[in-house]
Design a protein around this motif. Structure first.
Motif, PDB file in Angstrom:
ATOM      1  N   GLU A  41      -3.489   8.071   1.565  1.00  0.00           N
ATOM      2  CA  GLU A  41      -2.634   9.011   1.393  1.00  0.00           C
ATOM      3  C   GLU A  41      -1.432   9.023   0.775  1.00  0.00           C
ATOM      4  N   HIS A  42      -1.208   7.538   1.007  1.00  0.00           N
ATOM      5  CA  HIS A  42       0.470   7.129   0.513  1.00  0.00           C
ATOM      6  C   HIS A  42       0.368   6.486  -0.697  1.00  0.00           C
ATOM      7  N   VAL A  43      -0.869   6.590  -1.583  1.00  0.00           N
ATOM      8  CA  VAL A  43      -0.682   5.620  -2.955  1.00  0.00           C
ATOM      9  C   VAL A  43       0.375   6.273  -3.891  1.00  0.00           C
ATOM     10  N   GLU A  44       0.481   7.528  -4.083  1.00  0.00           N
ATOM     11  CA  GLU A  44       1.243   8.333  -4.996  1.00  0.00           C
ATOM     12  C   GLU A  44       2.778   8.300  -4.224  1.00  0.00           C
ATOM     13  N   ALA A  45       2.935   8.147  -3.117  1.00  0.00           N
ATOM     14  CA  ALA A  45       4.338   8.308  -2.432  1.00  0.00           C
ATOM     15  C   ALA A  45       5.114   6.710  -2.178  1.00  0.00           C
ATOM     16  N   ALA A  46       4.301   5.863  -2.644  1.00  0.00           N
ATOM     17  CA  ALA A  46       4.873   4.533  -2.345  1.00  0.00           C
ATOM     18  C   ALA A  46       4.678   3.351  -3.597  1.00  0.00           C
ATOM     19  N   THR A  47       5.463   2.721  -3.848  1.00  0.00           N
ATOM     20  CA  THR A  47       5.192   1.868  -4.784  1.00  0.00           C
ATOM     21  C   THR A  47       3.897   0.895  -4.880  1.00  0.00           C
ATOM     22  N   HIS A  48       3.558   0.551  -3.413  1.00  0.00           N
ATOM     23  CA  HIS A  48       2.303   0.017  -3.179  1.00  0.00           C
ATOM     24  C   HIS A  48       1.929   0.571  -1.717  1.00  0.00           C
ATOM     25  N   ALA A  49       0.652   0.706  -1.660  1.00  0.00           N
ATOM     26  CA  ALA A  49       0.078   1.102  -0.296  1.00  0.00           C
ATOM     27  C   ALA A  49      -0.945   0.340  -0.206  1.00  0.00           C
ATOM     28  N   VAL A  50      -0.861  -0.470   0.982  1.00  0.00           N
ATOM     29  CA  VAL A  50      -1.951  -1.786   1.461  1.00  0.00           C
ATOM     30  C   VAL A  50      -2.461  -1.349   2.936  1.00  0.00           C
ATOM     31  N   GLN A  51      -3.657  -1.795   3.241  1.00  0.00           N
ATOM     32  CA  GLN A  51      -4.216  -1.701   4.358  1.00  0.00           C
ATOM     33  C   GLN A  51      -4.370  -2.786   4.999  1.00  0.00           C
ATOM     34  N   ALA A  52      -3.611  -3.160   6.028  1.00  0.00           N
ATOM     35  CA  ALA A  52      -3.490  -4.591   6.761  1.00  0.00           C
ATOM     36  C   ALA A  52      -3.113  -4.287   8.273  1.00  0.00           C
TER      37      ALA A  52
END
Ligand code: ATP
Length: 218
Positions: A41-52
């Motif tokens: 959901e945050h791929v567009e809203a952030a510079t990088h979106a990562v699962q951790a």
């Protein structure tokens, strides 16, 4: 000075709002969550979106968390995860950690394990709304400390056409009007003779008890 880089861990309503705002303001922001859906959901809203999983030290190293100037821990419900994450960030040398707390005890622990700043969004919003309920003229309220605050107060009928010196706010209430907002104009450090008009908004600083009296009686 180089622009700061930010990472936000936990993409609930609070974390998500922080990510969106920083990104819109043009900053580099990495969004982290253990929940893949939240990440997507945050791929567009952030510079990088990562699962951790931020309670996993190696996972934090893998996303390069130590390279960010400020890391925001926006995990709420899972208090244990929020505390462990803050501790790991401190150990990994993050320079500035801002953490969200559910309650004062949680906040105390976060400070103890290395948070530089703890925020209580629900409590703060509750205080703001309560001020507005007590006096509809109070448009906003920000707590500076448990004792002092800043209030944004709409000029009431009683104040219209009067100057600050006539209203005698400082002597009567012990508070300071630090600015007057007229339409979109800000008069900072307003003179005592300025006449208040309908629609003006006062920015008032003072002790919370004095502000309350001012809000109620003005
Ligand atoms: P809000 O009130 O801001 O919506 P909240 O206080 O209800 O949030 P939570 O829902 O507990 O907060 O957590 C926010 C996010 O943090 C969730 O998306 C959750 O997946 C994520 N989160 C929780 N634990 C971890 C963890 N160990 N690592 C990474 N993300 C986590």
């Amino acid at each position: 000075m180089a622009e700061k880089s930010y990472a936000v861990i936990g993409l609930g309503r609070f974390g998500s709002s922080v990510v969106n705002h920083l990104h819109k303001a043009g900053y580099e922001v990495m969004a982290v969550d253990e929940n893949e859906e939240r990440v997507q959901e945050h791929v567009e809203a952030a510079t990088h979106a990562v699962q951790a999983d931020s309670t996993d030290e190696q996972a934090l190293r893998d996303v390069g968390i130590g390279n960010f100037d400020v890391v925001v821990v926006a995990i709420g419900v899972d208090i244990q995860a929020s505390i462990l994450t803050t501790l790991l960030l401190k150990e990994l040398g993050v320079k500035r950690i801002v953490a969200k707390a559910q309650n004062p005890r949680h906040g105390q622990v976060l400070y103890k394990v290395g948070a530089d700043r703890v925020v209580f969004p629900e409590r703060d919003m509750g205080i703001r709304v309560a001020h507005n309920l007590v006096s509809p003229n109070v448009l906003d309220f920000i707590e500076l400390s448990p004792d002092y605050g800043v209030a944004e107060v709409a000029v009431s009928e009683k104040m219209q056409g009067k100057s600050l010196v006539e209203l005698n706010v400082r002597a009567q209430f012990g508070v300071n009007v630090v600015a007057i907002k007229t339409n979109n104009d800000f008069n900072i450090a307003p003179g005592p003779e300025v006449l208040l008009q309908e629609g003006d908004i006062l920015i008032v600083v003072g002790h919370n008890d004095d502000l309350r009296r001012f809000e109620e009686e003005m």
